[in-house]
Design a protein around this motif. Structure first.
Motif, PDB file in Angstrom:
ATOM      1  N   LEU A  75       6.931   5.976 -15.353  1.00  0.00           N
ATOM      2  CA  LEU A  75       7.191   4.844 -14.537  1.00  0.00           C
ATOM      3  C   LEU A  75       8.453   4.293 -14.730  1.00  0.00           C
ATOM      4  N   GLU A  76       8.999   4.543 -15.671  1.00  0.00           N
ATOM      5  CA  GLU A  76      10.540   4.030 -15.782  1.00  0.00           C
ATOM      6  C   GLU A  76      11.404   4.881 -14.899  1.00  0.00           C
ATOM      7  N   GLU A  77      11.278   6.057 -14.937  1.00  0.00           N
ATOM      8  CA  GLU A  77      11.923   6.643 -13.832  1.00  0.00           C
ATOM      9  C   GLU A  77      11.657   6.357 -12.644  1.00  0.00           C
ATOM     10  N   ILE A  78      10.504   6.038 -12.105  1.00  0.00           N
ATOM     11  CA  ILE A  78      10.139   5.735 -10.717  1.00  0.00           C
ATOM     12  C   ILE A  78      10.897   4.162 -10.444  1.00  0.00           C
ATOM     13  N   GLY A  79      10.805   3.429 -11.363  1.00  0.00           N
ATOM     14  CA  GLY A  79      11.460   2.178 -11.361  1.00  0.00           C
ATOM     15  C   GLY A  79      12.702   2.277 -11.073  1.00  0.00           C
ATOM     16  N   GLU A  80      13.604   2.976 -11.804  1.00  0.00           N
ATOM     17  CA  GLU A  80      15.146   3.380 -11.330  1.00  0.00           C
ATOM     18  C   GLU A  80      15.205   3.808 -10.210  1.00  0.00           C
ATOM     19  N   LEU A  81      14.637   4.792  -9.774  1.00  0.00           N
ATOM     20  CA  LEU A  81      14.598   5.335  -8.282  1.00  0.00           C
ATOM     21  C   LEU A  81      14.136   4.234  -7.239  1.00  0.00           C
ATOM     22  N   LEU A  82      13.514   3.431  -7.391  1.00  0.00           N
ATOM     23  CA  LEU A  82      12.963   2.453  -6.644  1.00  0.00           C
ATOM     24  C   LEU A  82      14.083   1.528  -6.549  1.00  0.00           C
ATOM     25  N   GLU A  83      14.735   1.095  -7.582  1.00  0.00           N
ATOM     26  CA  GLU A  83      16.020   0.147  -7.791  1.00  0.00           C
ATOM     27  C   GLU A  83      17.339   0.897  -7.071  1.00  0.00           C
ATOM     28  N   THR A  84      17.281   2.018  -7.126  1.00  0.00           N
ATOM     29  CA  THR A  84      18.457   2.872  -6.633  1.00  0.00           C
ATOM     30  C   THR A  84      18.240   2.838  -5.100  1.00  0.00           C
ATOM     31  N   GLY A  85      17.012   3.078  -4.787  1.00  0.00           N
ATOM     32  CA  GLY A  85      16.610   3.167  -3.157  1.00  0.00           C
ATOM     33  C   GLY A  85      16.994   1.661  -2.547  1.00  0.00           C
ATOM     34  N   ALA A  86      16.580   0.530  -3.410  1.00  0.00           N
ATOM     35  CA  ALA A  86      16.896  -0.914  -3.014  1.00  0.00           C
ATOM     36  C   ALA A  86      18.353  -1.205  -2.863  1.00  0.00           C
ATOM     37  N   HIS A  87      19.212  -0.629  -3.634  1.00  0.00           N
ATOM     38  CA  HIS A  87      20.577  -0.682  -3.665  1.00  0.00           C
ATOM     39  C   HIS A  87      21.256   0.484  -3.454  1.00  0.00           C
ATOM     40  N   ARG A  88      21.711   0.654  -2.098  1.00  0.00           N
ATOM     41  CA  ARG A  88      22.245   2.035  -1.608  1.00  0.00           C
ATOM     42  C   ARG A  88      23.709   2.323  -2.126  1.00  0.00           C
ATOM     43  N   HIS A  89      24.375   0.915  -2.649  1.00  0.00           N
ATOM     44  CA  HIS A  89      25.718   1.475  -3.266  1.00  0.00           C
ATOM     45  C   HIS A  89      25.656   1.926  -4.530  1.00  0.00           C
ATOM     46  N   ARG A  90      24.511   2.371  -5.167  1.00  0.00           N
ATOM     47  CA  ARG A  90      24.658   3.189  -6.483  1.00  0.00           C
ATOM     48  C   ARG A  90      25.107   4.653  -6.434  1.00  0.00           C
ATOM     49  N   PRO A  91      25.391   5.066  -7.413  1.00  0.00           N
ATOM     50  CA  PRO A  91      26.114   6.569  -7.484  1.00  0.00           C
ATOM     51  C   PRO A  91      24.852   7.633  -6.912  1.00  0.00           C
ATOM     52  N   VAL A 103       0.900  -1.143   0.051  1.00  0.00           N
ATOM     53  CA  VAL A 103       0.001  -0.029  -0.098  1.00  0.00           C
ATOM     54  C   VAL A 103       0.780   1.324   0.117  1.00  0.00           C
ATOM     55  N   THR A 104       1.728   1.149   0.872  1.00  0.00           N
ATOM     56  CA  THR A 104       2.523   2.231   0.893  1.00  0.00           C
ATOM     57  C   THR A 104       3.464   2.675  -0.253  1.00  0.00           C
ATOM     58  N   LEU A 105       4.010   1.415  -0.925  1.00  0.00           N
ATOM     59  CA  LEU A 105       4.716   1.536  -2.074  1.00  0.00           C
ATOM     60  C   LEU A 105       3.862   2.134  -3.323  1.00  0.00           C
ATOM     61  N   LEU A 106       2.587   1.587  -3.427  1.00  0.00           N
ATOM     62  CA  LEU A 106       1.635   2.333  -4.529  1.00  0.00           C
ATOM     63  C   LEU A 106       1.417   3.626  -4.309  1.00  0.00           C
ATOM     64  N   ARG A 107       1.212   3.961  -2.944  1.00  0.00           N
ATOM     65  CA  ARG A 107       1.175   5.542  -2.649  1.00  0.00           C
ATOM     66  C   ARG A 107       2.675   6.266  -3.085  1.00  0.00           C
ATOM     67  N   VAL A 108       3.610   5.826  -2.971  1.00  0.00           N
ATOM     68  CA  VAL A 108       4.839   6.381  -3.303  1.00  0.00           C
ATOM     69  C   VAL A 108       4.840   6.644  -4.882  1.00  0.00           C
ATOM     70  N   ILE A 109       4.528   5.351  -5.530  1.00  0.00           N
ATOM     71  CA  ILE A 109       4.313   5.448  -7.157  1.00  0.00           C
ATOM     72  C   ILE A 109       3.561   6.521  -7.568  1.00  0.00           C
ATOM     73  N   LYS A 110       2.478   6.340  -6.840  1.00  0.00           N
ATOM     74  CA  LYS A 110       1.443   7.534  -7.379  1.00  0.00           C
ATOM     75  C   LYS A 110       1.769   8.929  -7.330  1.00  0.00           C
ATOM     76  N   THR A 111       2.267   9.214  -6.001  1.00  0.00           N
ATOM     77  CA  THR A 111       2.825  10.497  -5.716  1.00  0.00           C
ATOM     78  C   THR A 111       4.057  10.921  -6.710  1.00  0.00           C
ATOM     79  N   ALA A 112       4.988   9.947  -6.856  1.00  0.00           N
ATOM     80  CA  ALA A 112       5.997  10.356  -7.691  1.00  0.00           C
ATOM     81  C   ALA A 112       5.545  10.602  -9.199  1.00  0.00           C
TER      82      ALA A 112
END
Length: 154
Positions: free
Chosen positions: A70-86, A54-63
């Motif tokens: 949606l592509e940018e949101i996917g990249e942001l979510l991926e970056t957030g999941a892998h903190r070692h990214r630039p 539910v929170t994830l969906l709210r984050v997606i809709k807000t973004a």
């Protein structure tokens, strides 16, 4: 009402969709796009999502409302999941770039609004007739010049 499968509790699609303010088709679409993980299934085959969905969906809709694709949101979510990214792939950098895009669009819209006001004030009633008038406030000549320059630059 949460479902259970081998000790796993989750929310059904309709519950998640309602709580997040989306329709169930949106939920499945985001799942196909990889924005949300495929959920566990109940013995009856119903999707059972963790409450965090539910929170994830709210984050997606807000973004999305902030202008991210949606592509940018996917990249942001991926970056957030892998903190070692630039850092340049993180939210702050992306938000700065998105803000610049929005401000450029606002500037373009202000120019358009000004041209429309001028056309209304000049009493423009017919596009073709107006385009022949030397005092026409609409930027017909400028658009033709811009179009020629962009073709020559290509």
């Amino acid at each position: 009402m949460a479902g259970t499968r081998f000790g796993y509790e989750g929310l059904r699609s309709s519950q998640v969709a309602e709580a997040a303010g989306v329709n169930p088709q949106t939920l499945r679409y985001y799942e196909r796009r990889g924005l949300i993980a495929e959920p566990a299934r109940s013995l009856g085959g119903h999707r059972l999502y963790p409450a965090e969905t539910v929170t994830l969906l709210r984050v997606i809709k807000t973004a999305q409302r902030l202008g991210f694709t949606l592509e940018e949101i996917g990249e942001l979510l991926e970056t957030g999941a892998h903190r070692h990214r630039p850092a340049e792939t993180g939210l702050a950098a992306r938000a700065q770039a998105k803000l610049a895009e929005v401000e450029a669009r606002i500037a373009d819209l202000e120019v358009i609004a000004g041209s429309l006001r001028e056309a209304l004030n000049a009493g423009c009633d017919d596009l073709m007739a107006c385009s022949r008038e030397p005092r026409c406030p609409l930027p017909f000549a400028e658009l033709a010049t811009d179009h020629r320059q962009s073709r020559e630059g290509s």
